[in-house]
Design a protein around this motif. Structure first.
Motif, PDB file in Angstrom:
ATOM      1  N   TRP A   1      -4.141   4.535  -0.844  1.00  0.00           N
ATOM      2  CA  TRP A   1      -5.131   5.098   0.083  1.00  0.00           C
ATOM      3  C   TRP A   1      -4.933   6.611   0.132  1.00  0.00           C
TER       4      TRP A   1
ATOM      5  N   VAL B   1       0.825  -1.213   0.000  1.00  0.00           N
ATOM      6  CA  VAL B   1       0.000   0.000   0.000  1.00  0.00           C
ATOM      7  C   VAL B   1       0.857   1.259   0.000  1.00  0.00           C
TER       8      VAL B   1
ATOM      9  N   THR C   1      -5.690   9.956   1.866  1.00  0.00           N
ATOM     10  CA  THR C   1      -6.157  10.423   3.175  1.00  0.00           C
ATOM     11  C   THR C   1      -5.869  11.910   3.361  1.00  0.00           C
TER      12      THR C   1
ATOM     13  N   VAL D   1     -10.088   7.905   1.859  1.00  0.00           N
ATOM     14  CA  VAL D   1     -10.451   7.909   3.280  1.00  0.00           C
ATOM     15  C   VAL D   1     -10.589   9.370   3.696  1.00  0.00           C
TER      16      VAL D   1
ATOM     17  N   ARG E   1      -8.388   3.848  -2.802  1.00  0.00           N
ATOM     18  CA  ARG E   1      -9.398   4.110  -1.775  1.00  0.00           C
ATOM     19  C   ARG E   1      -9.263   5.559  -1.293  1.00  0.00           C
TER      20      ARG E   1
ATOM     21  N   GLU F   1      -2.479  -1.237  -3.695  1.00  0.00           N
ATOM     22  CA  GLU F   1      -3.531  -0.276  -3.363  1.00  0.00           C
ATOM     23  C   GLU F   1      -2.930   1.083  -3.041  1.00  0.00           C
TER      24      GLU F   1
ATOM     25  N   ILE G   1       0.167   5.307   1.040  1.00  0.00           N
ATOM     26  CA  ILE G   1      -0.770   6.250   1.666  1.00  0.00           C
ATOM     27  C   ILE G   1      -0.449   7.655   1.183  1.00  0.00           C
TER      28      ILE G   1
END
Length: 472
Positions: A217, A151, A219, A245, A243, A215, A153
């Motif tokens: 993410w 992942v 944020t 968030v 994704r 992935e 972020i």
């Protein structure tokens, strides 16, 4: 299916909440049948019908309440003793409620107490063995790196750090954070030398391709909304799961639950944890408990009423307008503990050695017996047994301007006792710091409410919270 696919399915079954809830319910049913053969020497279906009725009620309650009692959130990270106590109390609570409901629809005179005891003990053993097996298996799968996902972020503010922390707390799920996109301030918080820092948004796609990332993410905080459009352009060719968030914690509210509103996903920023079906269950349990208390303590009520009338002239009950659920006004009841007096438009809180407090009033205040008539308010639906304490209207007018989240306390029913009170924040609030601390505990309760939390507060209040140095 390949061996890897089978192991991925096993990881899902053992690691996700819904399969675990189904497994726990099945364990209770299996344990009931095993004990029936060993204790009653017959299938449960041939025993007195109350046994089957109790089984159905308990299985249904366990499926619903075990999740509400927080048995499935990061459970492998909890100490073994804490997990055992939480499971034992939760299963006991479900069993007690099941017995109560069974009695309402079917007599329990023919219920085997030996079967009941051994069912509880056997279920506990099987539930613990299932959790031990699940934990060992999930850790083993994680060590084998089966189904793990790499992942990146994007953004390492409060939301980014929180989602990273949760990924680390639940390693059996298999997320491995390899890099973060962070500014200079956020990078200073990142202490793991094995995690790469990506400085520019346009560098993400290259890193994803070079490091087999699975992935991304996102944020980013709400203040970085301007970066979302260029980020979308930079990631348009990245063929991985992305994704988002949202950093809803940047808005100081009591929740960030997503729901479907008019066919559109929305965030409910002001919905307490005790809303919905759980809130309805709490409402009915409140009324049942209040009715039982009022019936059981009626002799004490009569004795206190006589003492109050003998101690000074005036009514038995003290009544005052307070704010309830969503700011609706209601009349709160207390046993009168002071001599009748005029406030002259200004509220004066009781202080230590207050001359207005009567002798019986001092005794009642020390043990909080003056609060007992509020079970009438619970029965009327104005209050809950557990919740933030209702303050005088003058205090609401004062503190709603001084404390940002003060009025959010009124999104739930006020309570006779609460999370703040059992932690010592009860009685006089003569400083802003005291009220601020009380509000912090109230907000924690509203945001993290569960039936188990209510049970803890109730037990704590019974043994500790009804008296104290701050009660006068």
């Amino acid at each position: 299916m390949s061996r890897s696919t089978h192991l991925t399915i096993l990881q899902y079954v053992l690691g996700q909440e819904l399969p675990r809830r189904i497994a726990d319910t099945a364990i209770l049913a299996i344990a009931a049948q095993i004990v029936a053969y060993l204790q009653l020497h017959m299938p449960l279906s041939l025993a007195a019908p109350v046994h089957t009725v109790l089984l159905y009620f308990c299985c249904a309650l366990a499926f619903v309440l075990f999740a509400q009692l927080d048995l499935y959130t990061a459970w492998p990270e909890r100490p073994a003793a804490s997990m055992f106590m939480r499971l034992a109390v939760s299963w006991a609570l479900v069993l007690i409620l099941g017995i109560f409901l069974s009695r309402m629809v079917h007599g329990i005179g023919r219920l085997s107490h030996h079967w009941l005891l051994y069912w509880y003990m056997t279920s506990m053993l099987l539930l613990l063995l299932y959790r031990a097996f699940s934990y060992v298996t999930l850790v083993r799968l994680r060590k084998l790196r089966l189904g793990g996902k790499r992942v990146v972020i994007v953004g390492y503010g409060q939301a980014g750090r929180e989602i990273h922390r949760r990924a680390l707390q639940q390693p059996w799920i298999g997320y491995d954070v390899k890099a973060v996109v962070a500014n200079a301030d956020e990078a200073g918080i990142l202490h793991d030398a094995h995690i790469t820092r990506i400085e520019q948004l346009n560098q993400i796609h290259g890193y994803v391709l070079a490091n087999q990332i699975d992935e991304i993410w996102i944020t980013l905080p709400m203040t970085a909304a301007a970066q979302l459009r260029p980020l979308q352009i930079y990631l348009r060719n990245s063929l991985v799961d992305i994704r988002w968030v949202p950093d809803t914690k940047a808005i100081q509210m009591i929740s960030s639950k997503m729901s479907n509103f008019l066919g559109t996903p929305t965030f409910d920023l002001n919905r307490p944890a005790s809303s919905g079906a759980s809130g309805i269950a709490k409402h009915f349990l409140d009324k049942l408990f209040a009715l039982a208390v009022l019936m059981a303590l009626s002799p004490l009520f009569l004795a206190l009423a006589l003492c109050i009338k003998m101690s000074s002239p005036g009514p038995v009950f003290f009544k005052q307008v307070r704010l309830g659920l969503n700011g609706k006004k209601f009349m709160i009841y207390k046993f009168r503990s002071m001599k009748p007096h005029q406030e002259h438009g200004k509220l004066t809180q009781a202080t230590q050695d207050d001359p207005r407090v009567t002798r019986i009033g001092k005794f009642m205040r020390h043990f909080s017996l003056d609060e007992l008539p509020q079970f009438i308010n619970v029965l009327l639906g104005d209050m809950s047994v557990i919740g933030p304490r209702p303050h005088a209207l003058q205090h609401n007018q004062m503190y709603e301007e001084l404390l940002d989240l003060y009025m959010v306390r009124h999104r739930v029913k006020p309570g006779i006792t609460g999370w703040a009170q059992i932690h010592g924040y009860r009685g006089e609030t003569d400083t802003l710091e005291k009220m601020e601390k009380r509000v912090q505990f109230d907000m924690h309760y509203i945001q993290n409410w569960s039936f188990l939390m209510d049970f803890r507060i109730l037990v704590w209040t019974a043994f500790k919270g009804w008296s104290g140095k701050s009660a006068y």
